[in-house]
Design an enzyme around this catalytic site. Structure first.
Site, PDB file in Angstrom:
ATOM      1  N   GLY A 149       5.516  -0.116  -6.716  1.00 59.55           N
ATOM      2  CA  GLY A 149       4.227  -0.489  -7.307  1.00 59.55           C
ATOM      3  C   GLY A 149       3.988  -1.977  -7.464  1.00 59.55           C
TER       4      GLY A 149
ATOM      5  N   ASN B 235       2.466  -3.941  -5.305  1.00 60.28           N
ATOM      6  CA  ASN B 235       1.075  -4.210  -4.888  1.00 60.28           C
ATOM      7  C   ASN B 235       0.093  -3.740  -5.959  1.00 60.28           C
ATOM      8  OD1 ASN B 235       0.663  -5.445  -2.110  1.00 60.28           O
ATOM      9  ND2 ASN B 235       2.287  -3.960  -1.721  1.00 60.28           N
TER      10      ASN B 235
ATOM     11  N   LEU C 129       3.084   7.020   0.553  1.00 60.79           N
ATOM     12  CA  LEU C 129       3.752   7.345   1.816  1.00 60.79           C
ATOM     13  C   LEU C 129       3.496   8.747   2.346  1.00 60.79           C
ATOM     14  CD1 LEU C 129       7.108   5.499   1.031  1.00 60.79           C
ATOM     15  CD2 LEU C 129       5.082   4.619   2.193  1.00 60.79           C
TER      16      LEU C 129
ATOM     17  N   HIS D  25      -0.442  -2.051   5.201  1.00 56.01           N
ATOM     18  CA  HIS D  25       0.756  -1.775   5.990  1.00 56.01           C
ATOM     19  C   HIS D  25       1.472  -3.098   6.241  1.00 56.01           C
ATOM     20  CE1 HIS D  25       3.314   0.520   8.644  1.00 56.01           C
ATOM     21  NE2 HIS D  25       3.234  -0.473   9.499  1.00 56.01           N
TER      22      HIS D  25
END
Ligand code: GAR
Length: 199
Positions: free
Chosen positions: A13, A15, A87, A106
Site C-alpha cells: 500500500g 502507492n 493483483l 504498472h
C-alpha cells in the site's frame, strides 16, 4: 464536490499512502478524496494504512462474479476506481459498470513486461534479464485484460548495470509515488470537466 475515489490494493500500500498524502496536502483545493480502500486480502497492510487515515475499509471475496466488489463501489458512490498494487483480475461486470473509470499503475513501460503473473519482483527481474537500459512506470485505464487499456501516462526510469531486482524496484517505486497521485488528480479533473459539459 471532490470526486470519490476507491483504492483497491492487495499488498503493502505504498502507492495508496502516496495518494492519501497527496490529496491531504491539497486540503480544501483537492479535486478528489479517497473514501474507500478495499482489498482481496484481509491482512493487507494497505487496509491498516487506510484505517489509520480514517478511511472506510472493506475486504471482498474474489471468487464471485464481481457482485460483492460492485456492491461496495455502488454503496460508497465511487466515481473513480484506482488500482494500487491490486493483483487480481477485475471481473467484466465491474469493468462494464465502471468503463473508463478504473485506472491501474504498472511498474514498467507497457506493453513491455506486463500481463498475467507480471507483478512485483518478477517485472524487475524480467527487465534486468532482457538487458534493456530503461524501464519505467505506466498508468493506464483498465481493459478486461491484465495490464492492458489506453495509456494515460508513462515515465522513464534508467536501468543501471549494477541493478538488482530490488534496487530497480525501489527506483521505480519512488517514481510511482510521484506520478500516480498526480495522474489520479488529472483523471479526476477530466472526469469532472466531462460531467460539467455533458450536464
Ligand atoms: C507497485 O510497484 C505497482 O506498480 C505494482 O505493485 C506494486 C505495489 O506496491 N503493480 C503491479 O505490478 C500491477 N501489475 P504498493 O503496494 O507499495 O503500492
Amino acid at each position: 464536490m471532490p470526486s470519490r475515489l476507491a483504492v483497491l490494493a492487495s499488498g503493502r500500500g505504498s502507492n495508496l499512502q502516496a495518494i492519501i498524502d497527496h490529496f491531504d496536502n491539497l486540503a480544501r483545493e483537492r479535486i478528489a478524496k479517497v473514501v474507500l480502500v478495499a482489498s482481496n486480502r484481509a491482512d493487507s497492510p494497505a487496509l491498516i494504512r487506510a484505517a489509520t487515515a480514517s478511511i472506510d475499509i472493506a475486504h471482498f471475496d474474489t471468487t464471485d462474479d464481481g457482485s460483492m466488489l460492485l456492491e461496495l463501489l455502488r454503496k460508497s458512490r465511487i466515481d473513480l476506481v484506482v488500482l494500487a498494487g491490486y493483483l487480481k483480475r477485475i471481473p467484466p461486470k465491474v469493468i462494464r459498470e465502471y468503463a473508463g473509470r478504473i485506472i491501474n499503475i504498472h511498474p514498467a513501460l507497457l506493453p513491455a513486461f506486463g500481463g498475467e503473473g507480471m507483478y512485483g519482483a518478477r517485472v524487475h527481474e524480467a527487465v534486468i534479464a532482457s538487458g534493456t537500459k530503461e524501464t519505467g512506470v505506466t498508468v493506464h485505464l483498465l481493459d478486461d485484460e491484465y495490464d492492458r487499456g489506453p495509456i494515460v501516462a508513462q515515465w522513464r526510469v534508467p536501468v543501471e548495470p549494477s541493478d538488482t531486482a530490488d534496487s530497480l524496484a525501489a527506483r521505480v517505486l519512488n517514481v510511482e509515488h510521484v506520478v500516480y497521485p498526480r495522474v489520479v488528480e488529472m483523471v479526476a479533473i477530466l472526469q469532472q470537466l466531462e460531467a460539467m459539459t455533458s450536464a
